[in-house]
Scaffold this motif. Structure first.
Motif, PDB file in Angstrom:
ATOM      1  N   MET A   1      55.351  23.223  61.676  1.00 15.01           N
ATOM      2  CA  MET A   1      56.135  22.066  61.653  1.00 15.01           C
ATOM      3  C   MET A   1      56.924  21.904  62.677  1.00 15.01           C
ATOM      4  O   MET A   1      57.567  23.084  63.392  1.00 15.01           O
ATOM      5  CB  MET A   1      56.906  22.187  60.434  1.00 15.01           C
ATOM      6  CG  MET A   1      57.732  20.874  60.162  1.00 15.01           C
ATOM      7  SD  MET A   1      58.559  20.915  58.681  1.00 15.01           S
ATOM      8  CE  MET A   1      57.509  21.216  57.515  1.00 15.01           C
ATOM      9  N   SER A   2      57.015  20.855  63.500  1.00  9.89           N
ATOM     10  CA  SER A   2      57.977  20.673  64.818  1.00  9.89           C
ATOM     11  C   SER A   2      59.111  20.002  64.197  1.00  9.89           C
ATOM     12  O   SER A   2      59.302  19.447  63.160  1.00  9.89           O
ATOM     13  CB  SER A   2      57.222  19.662  65.549  1.00  9.89           C
ATOM     14  OG  SER A   2      56.119  20.184  66.192  1.00  9.89           O
ATOM     15  N   GLU A   3      60.130  19.880  65.167  1.00  8.00           N
ATOM     16  CA  GLU A   3      61.399  19.304  64.852  1.00  8.00           C
ATOM     17  C   GLU A   3      62.123  18.997  66.221  1.00  8.00           C
ATOM     18  O   GLU A   3      61.685  19.530  67.214  1.00  8.00           O
ATOM     19  CB  GLU A   3      62.430  20.399  64.041  1.00  8.00           C
ATOM     20  CG  GLU A   3      62.797  21.557  64.980  1.00  8.00           C
ATOM     21  CD  GLU A   3      63.455  22.637  64.122  1.00  8.00           C
ATOM     22  OE1 GLU A   3      64.551  23.082  64.484  1.00  8.00           O
ATOM     23  OE2 GLU A   3      63.316  22.580  62.714  1.00  8.00           O
ATOM     24  N   ILE A   4      63.149  18.250  66.142  1.00 10.02           N
ATOM     25  CA  ILE A   4      63.885  17.770  67.177  1.00 10.02           C
ATOM     26  C   ILE A   4      65.440  18.317  66.890  1.00 10.02           C
ATOM     27  O   ILE A   4      65.915  17.857  65.701  1.00 10.02           O
ATOM     28  CB  ILE A   4      63.795  16.442  67.381  1.00 10.02           C
ATOM     29  CG1 ILE A   4      62.564  15.793  67.651  1.00 10.02           C
ATOM     30  CG2 ILE A   4      64.892  16.032  68.646  1.00 10.02           C
ATOM     31  CD1 ILE A   4      62.404  14.066  67.403  1.00 10.02           C
ATOM     32  N   HIS A   5      66.046  18.909  67.754  1.00  8.58           N
ATOM     33  CA  HIS A   5      67.337  19.426  67.602  1.00  8.58           C
ATOM     34  C   HIS A   5      68.174  19.224  68.937  1.00  8.58           C
ATOM     35  O   HIS A   5      67.776  19.819  70.115  1.00  8.58           O
ATOM     36  CB  HIS A   5      67.220  20.845  67.414  1.00  8.58           C
ATOM     37  CG  HIS A   5      68.797  21.435  66.846  1.00  8.58           C
ATOM     38  ND1 HIS A   5      69.347  21.479  65.690  1.00  8.58           N
ATOM     39  CD2 HIS A   5      69.536  22.232  67.543  1.00  8.58           C
ATOM     40  CE1 HIS A   5      70.340  21.917  65.718  1.00  8.58           C
ATOM     41  NE2 HIS A   5      70.610  22.480  66.731  1.00  8.58           N
ATOM     42  N   ILE A   6      68.905  18.256  68.912  1.00  9.91           N
ATOM     43  CA  ILE A   6      69.847  17.931  70.188  1.00  9.91           C
ATOM     44  C   ILE A   6      71.338  18.048  69.745  1.00  9.91           C
ATOM     45  O   ILE A   6      71.739  17.767  68.665  1.00  9.91           O
ATOM     46  CB  ILE A   6      69.530  16.554  70.372  1.00  9.91           C
ATOM     47  CG1 ILE A   6      68.283  16.311  70.712  1.00  9.91           C
ATOM     48  CG2 ILE A   6      70.272  16.298  71.667  1.00  9.91           C
ATOM     49  CD1 ILE A   6      67.776  14.978  70.715  1.00  9.91           C
ATOM     50  N   VAL A   7      72.298  18.907  70.647  1.00 12.88           N
ATOM     51  CA  VAL A   7      73.610  18.866  70.283  1.00 12.88           C
ATOM     52  C   VAL A   7      74.207  18.320  71.686  1.00 12.88           C
ATOM     53  O   VAL A   7      74.021  18.835  72.781  1.00 12.88           O
ATOM     54  CB  VAL A   7      73.950  20.421  70.248  1.00 12.88           C
ATOM     55  CG1 VAL A   7      75.477  20.587  69.960  1.00 12.88           C
ATOM     56  CG2 VAL A   7      73.209  21.154  69.079  1.00 12.88           C
ATOM     57  N   ARG A   8      75.237  17.457  71.523  1.00 13.84           N
ATOM     58  CA  ARG A   8      76.042  16.985  72.273  1.00 13.84           C
ATOM     59  C   ARG A   8      77.441  16.806  72.121  1.00 13.84           C
ATOM     60  O   ARG A   8      77.921  16.828  70.983  1.00 13.84           O
ATOM     61  CB  ARG A   8      75.532  15.463  72.640  1.00 13.84           C
ATOM     62  CG  ARG A   8      74.160  15.172  73.110  1.00 13.84           C
ATOM     63  CD  ARG A   8      73.913  15.667  74.562  1.00 13.84           C
ATOM     64  NE  ARG A   8      72.688  15.325  75.000  1.00 13.84           N
ATOM     65  CZ  ARG A   8      71.520  16.374  75.129  1.00 13.84           C
ATOM     66  NH1 ARG A   8      71.826  17.531  74.609  1.00 13.84           N
ATOM     67  NH2 ARG A   8      70.458  16.176  75.487  1.00 13.84           N
ATOM     68  N   ASP A   9      78.309  17.076  73.169  1.00 13.95           N
ATOM     69  CA  ASP A   9      79.646  16.901  72.912  1.00 13.95           C
ATOM     70  C   ASP A   9      80.090  15.934  73.573  1.00 13.95           C
ATOM     71  O   ASP A   9      79.805  15.624  74.706  1.00 13.95           O
ATOM     72  CB  ASP A   9      80.378  18.250  73.680  1.00 13.95           C
ATOM     73  CG  ASP A   9      80.275  19.635  72.956  1.00 13.95           C
ATOM     74  OD1 ASP A   9      80.206  19.463  71.809  1.00 13.95           O
ATOM     75  OD2 ASP A   9      79.867  20.660  73.315  1.00 13.95           O
ATOM     76  N   TYR A  10      81.022  15.238  72.687  1.00 15.80           N
ATOM     77  CA  TYR A  10      81.722  13.820  73.447  1.00 15.80           C
ATOM     78  C   TYR A  10      83.205  13.875  73.304  1.00 15.80           C
ATOM     79  O   TYR A  10      83.816  14.499  72.480  1.00 15.80           O
ATOM     80  CB  TYR A  10      81.267  12.660  72.394  1.00 15.80           C
ATOM     81  CG  TYR A  10      79.699  12.341  72.283  1.00 15.80           C
ATOM     82  CD1 TYR A  10      78.962  12.064  73.505  1.00 15.80           C
ATOM     83  CD2 TYR A  10      78.885  12.832  71.326  1.00 15.80           C
ATOM     84  CE1 TYR A  10      77.464  11.957  73.536  1.00 15.80           C
ATOM     85  CE2 TYR A  10      77.560  12.569  70.987  1.00 15.80           C
ATOM     86  CZ  TYR A  10      77.031  12.174  72.200  1.00 15.80           C
ATOM     87  OH  TYR A  10      75.602  12.118  72.418  1.00 15.80           O
ATOM     88  N   PRO A  11      83.777  13.494  74.379  1.00 18.19           N
ATOM     89  CA  PRO A  11      85.214  13.581  74.540  1.00 18.19           C
ATOM     90  C   PRO A  11      86.173  12.635  73.648  1.00 18.19           C
ATOM     91  O   PRO A  11      87.042  11.663  74.071  1.00 18.19           O
ATOM     92  CB  PRO A  11      85.433  13.472  76.095  1.00 18.19           C
ATOM     93  CG  PRO A  11      84.486  12.497  76.442  1.00 18.19           C
ATOM     94  CD  PRO A  11      83.356  12.783  75.529  1.00 18.19           C
ATOM     95  N   HIS A  12      85.569  12.309  72.350  1.00 16.12           N
ATOM     96  CA  HIS A  12      86.235  11.200  71.626  1.00 16.12           C
ATOM     97  C   HIS A  12      86.100  11.655  70.130  1.00 16.12           C
ATOM     98  O   HIS A  12      85.515  12.717  69.702  1.00 16.12           O
ATOM     99  CB  HIS A  12      85.089  10.082  71.479  1.00 16.12           C
ATOM    100  CG  HIS A  12      84.705   9.422  72.775  1.00 16.12           C
ATOM    101  ND1 HIS A  12      85.704   8.488  73.677  1.00 16.12           N
ATOM    102  CD2 HIS A  12      83.805   9.652  73.726  1.00 16.12           C
ATOM    103  CE1 HIS A  12      85.095   8.173  74.584  1.00 16.12           C
ATOM    104  NE2 HIS A  12      84.057   8.962  74.776  1.00 16.12           N
ATOM    105  N   PRO A  13      87.222  11.147  69.415  1.00 14.27           N
ATOM    106  CA  PRO A  13      87.477  11.767  68.081  1.00 14.27           C
ATOM    107  C   PRO A  13      86.190  11.363  67.007  1.00 14.27           C
ATOM    108  O   PRO A  13      85.623  10.573  67.335  1.00 14.27           O
ATOM    109  CB  PRO A  13      88.732  11.171  67.524  1.00 14.27           C
ATOM    110  CG  PRO A  13      88.724   9.939  68.420  1.00 14.27           C
ATOM    111  CD  PRO A  13      88.076  10.101  69.918  1.00 14.27           C
ATOM    112  N   PRO A  14      85.955  12.383  65.991  1.00  9.80           N
ATOM    113  CA  PRO A  14      84.940  12.039  65.179  1.00  9.80           C
ATOM    114  C   PRO A  14      84.846  10.635  64.482  1.00  9.80           C
ATOM    115  O   PRO A  14      83.920   9.957  64.427  1.00  9.80           O
ATOM    116  CB  PRO A  14      85.080  13.096  64.027  1.00  9.80           C
ATOM    117  CG  PRO A  14      85.891  14.090  64.739  1.00  9.80           C
ATOM    118  CD  PRO A  14      86.728  13.443  65.757  1.00  9.80           C
ATOM    119  N   VAL A  15      86.101  10.238  64.112  1.00  8.80           N
ATOM    120  CA  VAL A  15      86.238   8.795  63.658  1.00  8.80           C
ATOM    121  C   VAL A  15      85.348   7.540  64.460  1.00  8.80           C
ATOM    122  O   VAL A  15      84.727   6.782  64.033  1.00  8.80           O
ATOM    123  CB  VAL A  15      87.545   8.234  63.296  1.00  8.80           C
ATOM    124  CG1 VAL A  15      88.239   8.156  64.572  1.00  8.80           C
ATOM    125  CG2 VAL A  15      87.660   7.094  62.410  1.00  8.80           C
TER     126      VAL A  15
END
Length: 162
Positions: A1-15
């Motif tokens: 099984m294949s998958e896509i996993h991407i992690v990014r950090d953004y300088p903005h609040p979760p809201v």
């Protein structure tokens, strides 16, 4: 099984990141770096059926059918993904975690099977990386602190400058 996993950090609040990811009016702004999908009928509520609708292309009708499976406001969105009639659903998960500098966003798409699934995961993975590396940061920069789209960005429209 294949998958896509991407992690990014953004300088903005979760809201703000949550709003960009889940407001149907804002979604085309960051997806325009891919195929410009609109979320038709989307509401971040468990059981909600919606579609991503984009321009059809050879071998794809331009529609992805989805159902919301789980929602934790400003933290988690999980939904099914069916890109072609008759295919088994795969699953997409957005996870937002607050960090000292803003928000860590994890995109995880699982359930791709067989050789066709492997090819689809590679194709979609490349598109998603572009959306999350180019499209979403551009949209976040165009939102005010409350997550509202600035007037100048709204005038440009979703595809402008992305």
């Amino acid at each position: 099984m294949s998958e896509i996993h991407i992690v990014r950090d953004y300088p903005h609040p979760p809201v703000k990141v949550w709003r960009a990811m889940t407001d149907p009016d804002l979604i085309p702004y960051w997806t325009s770096t891919g195929k410009g999908a609109r979320a038709v009928g989307f509401e971040p509520e468990v059981g909600n059926h919606f579609r991503f609708v984009a321009k059809p292309m050879p071998g794809w009708r331009g529609i992805v059918d989805c159902e919301v499976l789980e929602v934790r406001e400003r933290e988690l969105l999980r939904y099914t993904w069916v890109g072609a009639e008759g295919e088994p659903p795969s699953e997409v998960r957005y996870l937002l975690e607050p960090t000292p500098a803003g928000t860590r966003f994890t995109y995880h798409h699982t359930g791709f099977t067989g050789l066709g699934g492997f090819a689809m995961a590679r194709l979609l993975g490349a598109v998603r990386r572009r959306m999350l590396t180019t499209g979403l940061p551009a949209l976040l920069a165009d939102l005010d602190d409350a997550g509202a789209l600035r007037v100048s960005a709204a005038r440009r429209g979703p595809a402008a400058g992305r």
